[in-house]
Design an enzyme around this catalytic site. Structure first.
Site, PDB file in Angstrom:
ATOM      1  N   SER A 131       0.816  -1.210   0.000  1.00  0.00           N
ATOM      2  CA  SER A 131       0.000   0.000   0.000  1.00  0.00           C
ATOM      3  C   SER A 131       0.852   1.264   0.000  1.00  0.00           C
ATOM      4  O   SER A 131       1.604   1.513  -0.925  1.00  0.00           O
ATOM      5  CB  SER A 131      -0.964  -0.049   1.194  1.00  0.00           C
ATOM      6  OG  SER A 131      -1.942   0.947   1.106  1.00  0.00           O
ATOM      7  N   ASP A 171      -2.387   6.400  -3.463  1.00  0.00           N
ATOM      8  CA  ASP A 171      -1.223   5.757  -2.867  1.00  0.00           C
ATOM      9  C   ASP A 171      -0.751   4.632  -3.779  1.00  0.00           C
ATOM     10  O   ASP A 171      -1.246   4.463  -4.892  1.00  0.00           O
ATOM     11  CB  ASP A 171      -1.525   5.264  -1.448  1.00  0.00           C
ATOM     12  CG  ASP A 171      -2.495   4.096  -1.415  1.00  0.00           C
ATOM     13  OD1 ASP A 171      -3.248   3.927  -2.384  1.00  0.00           O
ATOM     14  OD2 ASP A 171      -2.511   3.353  -0.413  1.00  0.00           O
ATOM     15  N   ASP A 180      -1.041   1.431  -4.072  1.00  0.00           N
ATOM     16  CA  ASP A 180      -1.944   0.427  -4.643  1.00  0.00           C
ATOM     17  C   ASP A 180      -3.301   1.013  -4.991  1.00  0.00           C
ATOM     18  O   ASP A 180      -4.226   0.285  -5.344  1.00  0.00           O
ATOM     19  CB  ASP A 180      -2.089  -0.782  -3.722  1.00  0.00           C
ATOM     20  CG  ASP A 180      -2.826  -0.472  -2.424  1.00  0.00           C
ATOM     21  OD1 ASP A 180      -2.829   0.700  -2.013  1.00  0.00           O
ATOM     22  OD2 ASP A 180      -3.381  -1.404  -1.821  1.00  0.00           O
ATOM     23  N   ASP A 195      -5.774   2.319  -3.381  1.00  0.00           N
ATOM     24  CA  ASP A 195      -7.015   2.084  -2.630  1.00  0.00           C
ATOM     25  C   ASP A 195      -7.345   3.244  -1.698  1.00  0.00           C
ATOM     26  O   ASP A 195      -8.341   3.202  -0.980  1.00  0.00           O
ATOM     27  CB  ASP A 195      -6.967   0.765  -1.857  1.00  0.00           C
ATOM     28  CG  ASP A 195      -5.967   0.758  -0.712  1.00  0.00           C
ATOM     29  OD1 ASP A 195      -5.135   1.691  -0.623  1.00  0.00           O
ATOM     30  OD2 ASP A 195      -5.999  -0.190   0.102  1.00  0.00           O
TER      31      ASP A 195
END
Length: 447
Positions: free
Chosen positions: A103, A242, A244, A246
């Protein structure tokens, strides 16, 4: 059963150190494969996505080996956002989805998280069962039943097309100048392309991943460069994702940040007016600002709080039948559209609000005045439990007495890093600083 390997967002750690080694990833893949494909069952399929970290190649290959060893057929998506894995797990009728990502963490870290066939992250109970299988002897498939692996070229394109279907029909972004910072991460191609196809003038940042620059001075955790780009280009709005994709942070036309609380406030108010907000309820974590709660209450809306972690937000939403939730950090969960936080979809909903109302980003991203909040992180050594120290507990009790009736105090261990997070809210900023500094000092002494 208890979970030791899994944290609040899957398994995470420093690449090539336990538990983020090729050996653990191989066995974890085999354990997950055996969990989803009991001995003698058919040939289930699993989709694997990843972000742009260098270690993703190693972990992708190790997971694939473990999964195919138990008879799972693997579909490799390449770099795609985490929410794309949830979507494609359902869309491609897969039995399991896997995302390789840490992440917002730096490139040295990586992680592995699993999605069930419904596209939602696995429950604590399912993760505990996988750990139990991992701890024992994992029975491999017979030679004739070993799975196959295949790279899928159009997974990202399928996700991009789906993203556009969530945007109001007939609405375009013509005339809007948008800075999009993809954090050199998983959405480095998907996000700019979706915005351009919807008609926006796109100024892309963080779209040159090299395996080591994910989240490096860019993205939602470091929006300074994007804010400068907004001002330099005279952009209408900035969207910072960010690694990833999400989570999202919005920047107004002056480069000022709007966090997840402000984004949720806007969406909750608009959805309530449109009759779309189920049971007049927004789900957020204990970290969300007291100002958000007051904003909702003034409009007859309710805030349902959960522990920290978007998985717990989603679980509460599913239990209560609610359709909007998220975190102050920028995870925005809209279960009408997605099974997890989706930064790109949330960004599109914000842009839709701008296009439909004709209002500036600054007018839409300041729904309420925040109560002063101070958050400090204290790193501690592995094996230490500083929060159990009597000296720390005494300081916490004293702080609670001092804040009684005038603010909030929240102290917790991070679920993904060896950190103690000390957060307090209070209208009296001097008291706020004193309380947090005293607790931080006590935790450092005990750590």
């Amino acid at each position: 059963m208890t979970r030791k390997l899994f944290g609040t967002d899957g398994v995470r750690g420093r690449a090539n150190s336990y538990p983020m080694t090729a050996e653990v990833a191989l066995r974890l893949g085999a354990a997950a494969g055996r969990y989803f494909r009991p001995v003698g069952a058919g040939s289930p399929r699993v989709v694997i996505g990843k972000d742009t970290r260098l270690s993703g190649y190693m972990l992708e290959n190790a997971l694939t080996a473990g999964l195919t060893s138990t008879g799972m057929n693997v579909l490799l998506l390449g770099p795609v956002p985490t929410p794309a894995v949830g979507f494609l797990t359902r869309s491609m009728r897969a039995d399991l989805g896997v995302m390789i990502s840490a992440s917002h963490n730096p490139h040295e870290d990586n992680g592995i998280k699993f999605f069930g066939p419904d596209g939602f992250k696995l429950s604590d109970e399912a993760e505990a069962e996988i750990e139990a299988i991992l701890a024992g002897e994992i029975q491999p498939a017979q030679p004739g039943n070993i799975g196959r692996a295949k790279r899928i070229d159009d997974g990202r394109g399928r996700y991009q097309e789906y993203c556009k279907t969530t945007f109001p029909a007939g609405l375009r972004l013509d005339g809007l100048k948008v800075v999009i910072d993809c954090a050199n991460g998983a959405a480095y191609r998907a996000a700019p392309e979706v915005l351009w196809e919807l008609g926006a003038e796109v100024i892309p940042l963080g779209v040159e991943p090299d395996g080591k620059n994910i989240n490096l001075r860019c993205g939602s955790t470091h929006p300074e460069a994007a804010a400068e780009a907004v001002r330099a280009h005279g952009a209408d709005v900035g969207i910072c994702l960010d690694g990833d994709a999400d989570r999202v942070i919005i920047l107004d036309e002056q480069g000022r940040q709007a966090d997840g609380d402000q984004i949720m406030a806007l969406f909750a108010a608009r959805w309530a007016e449109e009759g779309r907000l189920r049971d007049a309820t927004l789900v957020a974590t204990v970290m969300s600002n007291l100002g958000l709660e007051r904003f909702l209450s003034a409009r007859g809306l309710r805030l349902e709080r959960t522990p920290v972690g978007d998985r717990y937000v989603v679980e509460a939403m599913r239990r209560g039948g609610w359709n909007l939730g998220g975190e102050q950090s920028g995870h925005i969960v809209m279960t009408d559209f997605a099974t997890t936080g989706d930064g790109l979809l949330a960004g599109l909903q914000f842009l839709a609000a701008m296009a439909q109302t004709g209002r500036k980003a600054s007018e839409l991203s300041r729904s309420f005045e925040t109560v002063p909040q101070l958050l400090q992180n204290v790193r501690y050594a592995a094996g230490q439990e500083p929060l159990t120290a009597p000296s720390v507990q005494a300081v916490i009790r004293e702080a609670e007495v001092r804040l009684n009736g005038s603010g909030r105090l929240l102290i917790r261990k991070s679920g993904t890093e060896p950190l103690i997070r000390v957060m307090a809210e209070c209208e009296d900023e001097a008291l706020l600083r004193d309380v947090v500094e005293e607790i931080v000092a006590a935790v450092k002494d005990a750590a």
